[in-house]
Every structure is written in C-alpha cells, then in structure tokens.
Design an enzyme around this catalytic site. Sequence first.
Site, PDB file in Angstrom:
ATOM      1  N   LYS A  92      -6.025 -38.969 -22.176  1.00 48.74           N
ATOM      2  CA  LYS A  92      -7.020 -38.122 -22.854  1.00 48.74           C
ATOM      3  C   LYS A  92      -7.388 -38.694 -24.229  1.00 48.74           C
ATOM      4  O   LYS A  92      -8.553 -38.779 -24.580  1.00 48.74           O
ATOM      5  CB  LYS A  92      -6.489 -36.690 -23.036  1.00 48.74           C
ATOM      6  CG  LYS A  92      -6.113 -35.988 -21.757  1.00 48.74           C
ATOM      7  CD  LYS A  92      -5.648 -34.550 -22.006  1.00 48.74           C
ATOM      8  CE  LYS A  92      -4.385 -34.432 -22.816  1.00 48.74           C
ATOM      9  NZ  LYS A  92      -3.160 -34.896 -22.141  1.00 48.74           N
TER      10      LYS A  92
ATOM     11  N   ARG B 273      -4.514 -25.389 -23.363  1.00 51.09           N
ATOM     12  CA  ARG B 273      -3.374 -25.792 -22.534  1.00 51.09           C
ATOM     13  C   ARG B 273      -2.808 -24.630 -21.739  1.00 51.09           C
ATOM     14  O   ARG B 273      -1.859 -24.833 -20.971  1.00 51.09           O
ATOM     15  CB  ARG B 273      -2.283 -26.327 -23.447  1.00 51.09           C
ATOM     16  CG  ARG B 273      -2.013 -27.828 -23.267  1.00 51.09           C
ATOM     17  CD  ARG B 273      -1.061 -28.222 -24.332  1.00 51.09           C
ATOM     18  NE  ARG B 273      -0.294 -29.388 -24.162  1.00 51.09           N
ATOM     19  CZ  ARG B 273      -0.509 -30.518 -24.828  1.00 51.09           C
ATOM     20  NH1 ARG B 273      -1.562 -30.648 -25.594  1.00 51.09           N
ATOM     21  NH2 ARG B 273       0.339 -31.505 -24.714  1.00 51.09           N
TER      22      ARG B 273
ATOM     23  N   ARG C 114       5.099 -45.830 -24.303  1.00 53.28           N
ATOM     24  CA  ARG C 114       4.092 -45.580 -25.338  1.00 53.28           C
ATOM     25  C   ARG C 114       4.734 -45.575 -26.727  1.00 53.28           C
ATOM     26  O   ARG C 114       5.833 -45.077 -26.907  1.00 53.28           O
ATOM     27  CB  ARG C 114       3.430 -44.219 -25.075  1.00 53.28           C
ATOM     28  CG  ARG C 114       2.391 -43.838 -26.107  1.00 53.28           C
ATOM     29  CD  ARG C 114       1.398 -42.878 -25.537  1.00 53.28           C
ATOM     30  NE  ARG C 114       1.847 -41.498 -25.572  1.00 53.28           N
ATOM     31  CZ  ARG C 114       1.065 -40.474 -25.209  1.00 53.28           C
ATOM     32  NH1 ARG C 114      -0.156 -40.678 -24.776  1.00 53.28           N
ATOM     33  NH2 ARG C 114       1.528 -39.246 -25.271  1.00 53.28           N
TER      34      ARG C 114
ATOM     35  N   ARG D 199       7.602 -41.405 -30.080  1.00 50.68           N
ATOM     36  CA  ARG D 199       7.551 -40.013 -30.528  1.00 50.68           C
ATOM     37  C   ARG D 199       8.843 -39.285 -30.153  1.00 50.68           C
ATOM     38  O   ARG D 199       9.461 -39.598 -29.147  1.00 50.68           O
ATOM     39  CB  ARG D 199       6.359 -39.302 -29.859  1.00 50.68           C
ATOM     40  CG  ARG D 199       5.064 -39.533 -30.589  1.00 50.68           C
ATOM     41  CD  ARG D 199       3.853 -39.099 -29.815  1.00 50.68           C
ATOM     42  NE  ARG D 199       3.958 -37.844 -29.081  1.00 50.68           N
ATOM     43  CZ  ARG D 199       2.944 -37.302 -28.410  1.00 50.68           C
ATOM     44  NH1 ARG D 199       1.763 -37.893 -28.391  1.00 50.68           N
ATOM     45  NH2 ARG D 199       3.097 -36.175 -27.756  1.00 50.68           N
TER      46      ARG D 199
ATOM     47  N   ARG E  35       7.907 -31.761 -20.557  1.00 49.81           N
ATOM     48  CA  ARG E  35       6.459 -31.679 -20.816  1.00 49.81           C
ATOM     49  C   ARG E  35       5.670 -31.693 -19.508  1.00 49.81           C
ATOM     50  O   ARG E  35       4.678 -30.977 -19.368  1.00 49.81           O
ATOM     51  CB  ARG E  35       6.002 -32.837 -21.715  1.00 49.81           C
ATOM     52  CG  ARG E  35       6.332 -32.593 -23.184  1.00 49.81           C
ATOM     53  CD  ARG E  35       6.253 -33.864 -23.990  1.00 49.81           C
ATOM     54  NE  ARG E  35       4.900 -34.329 -24.194  1.00 49.81           N
ATOM     55  CZ  ARG E  35       4.583 -35.592 -24.468  1.00 49.81           C
ATOM     56  NH1 ARG E  35       5.512 -36.521 -24.529  1.00 49.81           N
ATOM     57  NH2 ARG E  35       3.331 -35.920 -24.664  1.00 49.81           N
TER      58      ARG E  35
HETATM   59  P1  AMP Z   1       0.142 -33.792 -27.302  1.00 51.37           P
HETATM   60  O1  AMP Z   1       0.083 -34.837 -28.348  1.00 51.37           O
HETATM   61  O2  AMP Z   1      -1.203 -33.248 -26.935  1.00 51.37           O
HETATM   62  O3  AMP Z   1       0.956 -34.198 -26.103  1.00 51.37           O
HETATM   63  O4  AMP Z   1       0.926 -32.544 -27.959  1.00 51.37           O
HETATM   64  C1  AMP Z   1       2.253 -32.682 -28.433  1.00 51.37           C
HETATM   65  C2  AMP Z   1       2.919 -31.313 -28.469  1.00 51.37           C
HETATM   66  O5  AMP Z   1       2.216 -30.446 -29.358  1.00 51.37           O
HETATM   67  C3  AMP Z   1       2.958 -30.567 -27.149  1.00 51.37           C
HETATM   68  O6  AMP Z   1       4.033 -30.979 -26.317  1.00 51.37           O
HETATM   69  C4  AMP Z   1       3.121 -29.125 -27.638  1.00 51.37           C
HETATM   70  O7  AMP Z   1       4.437 -28.871 -28.104  1.00 51.37           O
HETATM   71  C5  AMP Z   1       2.204 -29.102 -28.855  1.00 51.37           C
HETATM   72  N1  AMP Z   1       0.803 -28.755 -28.499  1.00 51.37           N
HETATM   73  C6  AMP Z   1      -0.300 -29.557 -28.618  1.00 51.37           C
HETATM   74  N2  AMP Z   1      -1.415 -28.916 -28.212  1.00 51.37           N
HETATM   75  C7  AMP Z   1      -1.005 -27.683 -27.827  1.00 51.37           C
HETATM   76  C8  AMP Z   1      -1.685 -26.548 -27.296  1.00 51.37           C
HETATM   77  N3  AMP Z   1      -3.011 -26.554 -27.087  1.00 51.37           N
HETATM   78  N4  AMP Z   1      -0.943 -25.442 -27.000  1.00 51.37           N
HETATM   79  C9  AMP Z   1       0.378 -25.403 -27.225  1.00 51.37           C
HETATM   80  N5  AMP Z   1       1.097 -26.438 -27.708  1.00 51.37           N
HETATM   81  C10 AMP Z   1       0.415 -27.574 -28.021  1.00 51.37           C
END
Ligand code: AMP
Length: 213
Positions: A13, A88, A127, A160, A171
Amino acid sequence: MKLILLGAPGAGKGTVAKLLTKMDGSVQISTGDILRAAVAAGTELGKKAEAAMKAGDLVSDDLIMGIMGERLKEDDCKNGYLLDGFPRTIPQAEALKVLLADMGETLDAVVNIDVPRDVILDRLTTRRTCTDCGEIYNVKSNPPKVEGVCDKCGGPVVQRDDETEEAISNRLDVYNEKTAPLAGFYEKEGMLLTVEATSSDDVINAIKEKLGK
Ligand code: AMP
C-alpha cells in the site's frame, strides 16, 4: 485522486501510494506513519497507541477517527489523498463515510491489493524502514547503499518493532478478522477494485485503467 488503499500489511500500500502521489500531487496519508511519529515524539497520542502497535494490535477506532477527522481537513488534501492503512475496521469505514459526506467529498475508488500470504510474510520479515523519513527498504531486493543508513535522508534504517515474527503473525490475524471484511463493505458500495498483483507497477496500471487516467 481520492483513494482508499486496502490490503494486508506488506501488500505494498505504502509503495503504491508513494508512486501515485508523483502522478497528480495527491498526498499519502498513512495512519501508521502518523502514529509512529507520535510514538517517537512521545506525545499523548503516541503514549496511548504504543503498546497496541508493538503487539501488532489495532489502536482504538476513536483515536484513529480523531486523527483522521483533523487530517482530512488540512490544505494539502485539496489535490486528493491516498488513504494507506485507514480505514481498518467496519466502524472506521462507517465513520469515514459520514465524515466525507459532511465534507461533501466522494472517493474515486477503494483499491484492494491482494497478495499471496507467503509473499507477504517474506516481505515483512525482510522489510526495513527509515525511522526519520519513512522510506522503505528490503534487505534482499532493495537494501540501502550503506547498511542501516537511509539513502534519502541519512536517518537510521531499522526493522520495525512490530516486524518480529510474533507481531507479524498477530498483525495478519488482526487483518483477516477486522480489516478483510472491508472489501465486502466497499463492494456493496460499488467502489471496490481488487487487484491481484505483486508488482506495484501492475497495481498502478490497474488503477489508471479504472479511473481512465
Ligand atoms: P501500518 O504501518 O499501517 O502497518 O500500521 C502500524 C500499526 O499502527 C498497526 O499495526 C496498528 O497498531 C496501528 N494502526 C495504523 N493504522 C490504524 C488504523 N486505521 N486503525 C487502528 N490501528 C492502526
């Protein structure tokens, strides 16, 4: 353009969003990036989000809608936005629908990037991310020129916290349970474009074709 990018963690994404921003000046909005910056800065928001993020769980819908309610009203959204990692959950999608209606805005499409699980797992474990500018690398296919140092900004390139095997597995489970149902939600709304592709260029081409660009 105004798009939601749906897809599991590691589906690409962020990479697709970055390529699209170069096409028409639309802005990438990643809730994950916003939250990571808040954690790094030690803000109240960061403190509230940190534990859930580290475990690979979702942070609360209220916290996310608070962030996005503000973010979508900022000036740089006028040329369009690519929502990366938001919504999400179904409640977030419902709340976004109300927010956009209030703002008098409509999305062009919801793009569901569908990548096989083994590709996702390989991508996530290899990554690496720059903690300063968010640039993404891969130890196998796209390492930084100097190990651990960002080519773009010189910041530290690290794995990360939520990219340990345990957090990744959580996740993906959370994605299947809470986020995958959004495809059905947007299909009913007549907005869904599903692209089965592992190459970002193929995803971009499918989007261009759908939007007639
Ligand atoms: P990402 O970088 O998009 O994978 O997000 C990293 C982490 O941030 C996720 O595993 C969640 O803990 C939190 N997070 C990001 N976006 C959301 C969302 N829209 N709703 C809830 N948690 C989020």
